[in-house]
Structure formats: structure tokens, C-alpha cells
Motif scaffolding. Structure first.
Motif, PDB file in Angstrom:
ATOM      1  N   GLU A  88       0.803  -1.224   0.000  1.00 33.14           N
ATOM      2  CA  GLU A  88       0.000   0.000   0.000  1.00 33.14           C
ATOM      3  C   GLU A  88       0.837   1.275   0.000  1.00 33.14           C
ATOM      4  OE1 GLU A  88      -0.263  -2.617   2.092  1.00 33.14           O
ATOM      5  OE2 GLU A  88      -0.782  -1.955   4.143  1.00 33.14           O
ATOM      6  N   ASP A  89       2.154   1.145   0.102  1.00 31.31           N
ATOM      7  CA  ASP A  89       3.040   2.302  -0.036  1.00 31.31           C
ATOM      8  C   ASP A  89       3.337   2.592  -1.508  1.00 31.31           C
ATOM      9  OD1 ASP A  89       4.819   1.080   2.805  1.00 31.31           O
ATOM     10  OD2 ASP A  89       3.414   2.760   2.771  1.00 31.31           O
ATOM     11  N   THR A  90       2.892   1.730  -2.402  1.00 27.78           N
ATOM     12  CA  THR A  90       3.109   1.937  -3.826  1.00 27.78           C
ATOM     13  C   THR A  90       2.426   3.217  -4.294  1.00 27.78           C
ATOM     14  OG1 THR A  90       3.331  -0.427  -4.299  1.00 27.78           O
ATOM     15  CG2 THR A  90       2.662   0.994  -6.130  1.00 27.78           C
ATOM     16  N   ALA A  91       3.209   4.093  -4.900  1.00 34.03           N
ATOM     17  CA  ALA A  91       2.691   5.394  -5.323  1.00 34.03           C
ATOM     18  C   ALA A  91       3.807   6.166  -6.021  1.00 34.03           C
ATOM     19  CB  ALA A  91       2.180   6.200  -4.130  1.00 34.03           C
ATOM     20  N   VAL A  92       3.421   7.271  -6.642  1.00 36.53           N
ATOM     21  CA  VAL A  92       4.405   8.256  -7.079  1.00 36.53           C
ATOM     22  C   VAL A  92       4.611   9.218  -5.911  1.00 36.53           C
ATOM     23  CG1 VAL A  92       4.979  10.061  -8.720  1.00 36.53           C
ATOM     24  CG2 VAL A  92       3.710   8.038  -9.481  1.00 36.53           C
ATOM     25  N   TYR A  93       5.852   9.409  -5.547  1.00 32.34           N
ATOM     26  CA  TYR A  93       6.196  10.269  -4.414  1.00 32.34           C
ATOM     27  C   TYR A  93       6.724  11.603  -4.934  1.00 32.34           C
ATOM     28  CZ  TYR A  93       5.556   6.498  -1.084  1.00 32.34           C
ATOM     29  OH  TYR A  93       5.002   5.519  -0.309  1.00 32.34           O
ATOM     30  N   TYR A  94       6.196  12.683  -4.366  1.00 32.27           N
ATOM     31  CA  TYR A  94       6.559  14.035  -4.756  1.00 32.27           C
ATOM     32  C   TYR A  94       7.104  14.791  -3.554  1.00 32.27           C
ATOM     33  CZ  TYR A  94       3.315  13.092  -8.636  1.00 32.27           C
ATOM     34  OH  TYR A  94       2.662  12.556  -9.716  1.00 32.27           O
ATOM     35  N   CYS A  95       8.075  15.663  -3.811  1.00 33.31           N
ATOM     36  CA  CYS A  95       8.486  16.613  -2.780  1.00 33.31           C
ATOM     37  C   CYS A  95       7.997  18.001  -3.195  1.00 33.31           C
ATOM     38  CB  CYS A  95       9.994  16.598  -2.553  1.00 33.31           C
ATOM     39  SG  CYS A  95      11.019  16.882  -4.010  1.00 33.31           S
ATOM     40  N   ALA A  96       7.758  18.823  -2.200  1.00 35.59           N
ATOM     41  CA  ALA A  96       7.231  20.162  -2.448  1.00 35.59           C
ATOM     42  C   ALA A  96       7.681  21.085  -1.333  1.00 35.59           C
ATOM     43  CB  ALA A  96       5.709  20.116  -2.525  1.00 35.59           C
ATOM     44  N   ASN A  97       7.695  22.389  -1.620  1.00 34.87           N
ATOM     45  CA  ASN A  97       8.136  23.353  -0.611  1.00 34.87           C
ATOM     46  C   ASN A  97       7.031  24.324  -0.245  1.00 34.87           C
ATOM     47  OD1 ASN A  97       8.019  25.028  -2.864  1.00 34.87           O
ATOM     48  ND2 ASN A  97      10.085  25.838  -2.637  1.00 34.87           N
ATOM     49  N   THR A  98       7.127  24.851   0.975  1.00 39.84           N
ATOM     50  CA  THR A  98       6.204  25.866   1.449  1.00 39.84           C
ATOM     51  C   THR A  98       6.973  26.797   2.359  1.00 39.84           C
ATOM     52  OG1 THR A  98       4.111  26.273   2.602  1.00 39.84           O
ATOM     53  CG2 THR A  98       5.415  24.396   3.352  1.00 39.84           C
ATOM     54  N   ALA A  99       6.721  28.093   2.226  1.00 40.73           N
ATOM     55  CA  ALA A  99       7.485  29.093   2.980  1.00 40.73           C
ATOM     56  C   ALA A  99       7.048  29.071   4.433  1.00 40.73           C
ATOM     57  CB  ALA A  99       7.288  30.473   2.367  1.00 40.73           C
ATOM     58  N   ARG A 100       7.725  28.256   5.206  1.00 46.31           N
ATOM     59  CA  ARG A 100       7.358  28.087   6.608  1.00 46.31           C
ATOM     60  C   ARG A 100       8.584  27.579   7.363  1.00 46.31           C
ATOM     61  NH1 ARG A 100       1.976  26.756   9.010  1.00 46.31           N
ATOM     62  NH2 ARG A 100       2.377  26.008  11.108  1.00 46.31           N
ATOM     63  N   VAL A 101       9.026  28.313   8.353  1.00 44.95           N
ATOM     64  CA  VAL A 101      10.209  27.916   9.128  1.00 44.95           C
ATOM     65  C   VAL A 101       9.830  26.960  10.247  1.00 44.95           C
ATOM     66  CG1 VAL A 101      12.091  28.749  10.591  1.00 44.95           C
ATOM     67  CG2 VAL A 101      11.409  30.052   8.567  1.00 44.95           C
ATOM     68  N   TYR A 102       8.700  27.253  10.883  1.00 43.66           N
ATOM     69  CA  TYR A 102       8.261  26.449  12.021  1.00 43.66           C
ATOM     70  C   TYR A 102       7.026  25.641  11.642  1.00 43.66           C
ATOM     71  CZ  TYR A 102      11.228  29.813  14.419  1.00 43.66           C
ATOM     72  OH  TYR A 102      12.281  30.606  14.803  1.00 43.66           O
ATOM     73  N   GLY A 103       7.013  24.374  12.000  1.00 44.60           N
ATOM     74  CA  GLY A 103       5.864  23.538  11.736  1.00 44.60           C
ATOM     75  C   GLY A 103       5.732  23.171  10.275  1.00 44.60           C
ATOM     76  N   CYS A 104       4.671  22.471   9.949  1.00 42.64           N
ATOM     77  CA  CYS A 104       4.429  22.004   8.591  1.00 42.64           C
ATOM     78  C   CYS A 104       2.952  22.090   8.241  1.00 42.64           C
ATOM     79  CB  CYS A 104       4.867  20.540   8.471  1.00 42.64           C
ATOM     80  SG  CYS A 104       6.607  20.297   8.103  1.00 42.64           S
TER      81      CYS A 104
END
Length: 124
Positions: A88-104
Motif C-alpha cells: 500500500e506504499d506503492t505510489a508516485v512520491y513528490y516533494c514540495a516546498n512551502t514558505a514556513r520555518v516552524y511547523g508544517c
């Protein structure tokens, strides 16, 4: 130009491991959080993990305890170490950025730039 280059995907047997990498350029690396998302066939994209600008990590319940995310600011690179992989981990994995120093963020609409994706297939 902002670039996020994801790599490291492949075919692995259940229970195996893979390490994904995301090399970033074109922005101040530690002023941004970087998230990993994945999208399986026929399913919506979902958040998997995130590392904040200061290095705190966050995980979805489905991967907590199996995946470990880290960052190397000197190389402007984040890593996703995936262990005890399941089909079930099968997938296309993407990375992305967001302007945030603390937390997500988990909401993908708040992410600004996306990498091209790398395919992870867990199958015997």
C-alpha cells in the motif's frame, strides 16, 4: 528558478527499504518546509511527511515508525528513508516546498513548488 528534483524510487519487495532524495535549488532552503506527498493509482494525493525549516519532522499515521525524514542544509537536500515497506506504499512520491520555518502544512494547496515525482513500487 526554483527546482525540486526527486529521485530514489524503484521496485522493492514487501518489508524492504528505499531512500528517496529531493534536491532543492532557487530558494533559501532553511526558510522553507519540505513535504513528501504520494499519489497511488486511482487515489488522491496525500501527505506523507514533512520537515520544517528548523528541522522538526512530522509524519502521517500510516507511515509513522516506518519512514524517517531528514534534511542536509549544506546540500539543500531532504531524504525520506522508507523501511518495512508495504504494497500500500506503492505510489508516485513528490516533494514540495512551502514558505514556513516552524511547523508544517498537510494541505497541499499551501505548497508552492513541486518536484517531478519518483515511482515507488512495493511488490513481490
Amino acid at each position: 528558478d526554483v527546482q525540486l528534483q526527486a529521485s530514489g524510487g524503484g521496485l522493492v519487495q514487501p518489508g524492504g527499504s528505499l531512500r528517496l532524495s529531493c534536491v532543492a535549488s532557487g530558494f533559501i532552503f532553511d526558510d522553507y518546509s519540505i513535504g513528501w506527498f504520494r499519489q497511488a493509482p486511482g487515489k488522491e494525493r496525500e501527505g506523507v511527511s514533512c520537515v520544517s525549516g528548523i528541522g522538526d519532522t512530522y509524519y502521517a499515521d500510516s507511515v509513522s515508525g516506518r519512514f524517517t525524514m531528514s534534511k542536509d542544509s549544506a546540500k539543500s537536500t531532504v531524504y525520506l528513508q522508507m523501511s518495512s515497506l508495504k504494497p500500500e506504499d506503492t505510489a508516485v512520491y513528490y516533494c514540495a516546498n512551502t514558505a514556513r520555518v516552524y511547523g508544517c502544512h498537510w494541505f497541499e494547496g499551501l505548497y508552492e513548488d513541486w518536484g517531478q515525482g519518483t515511482q515507488v513500487t512495493v511488490s513481490s
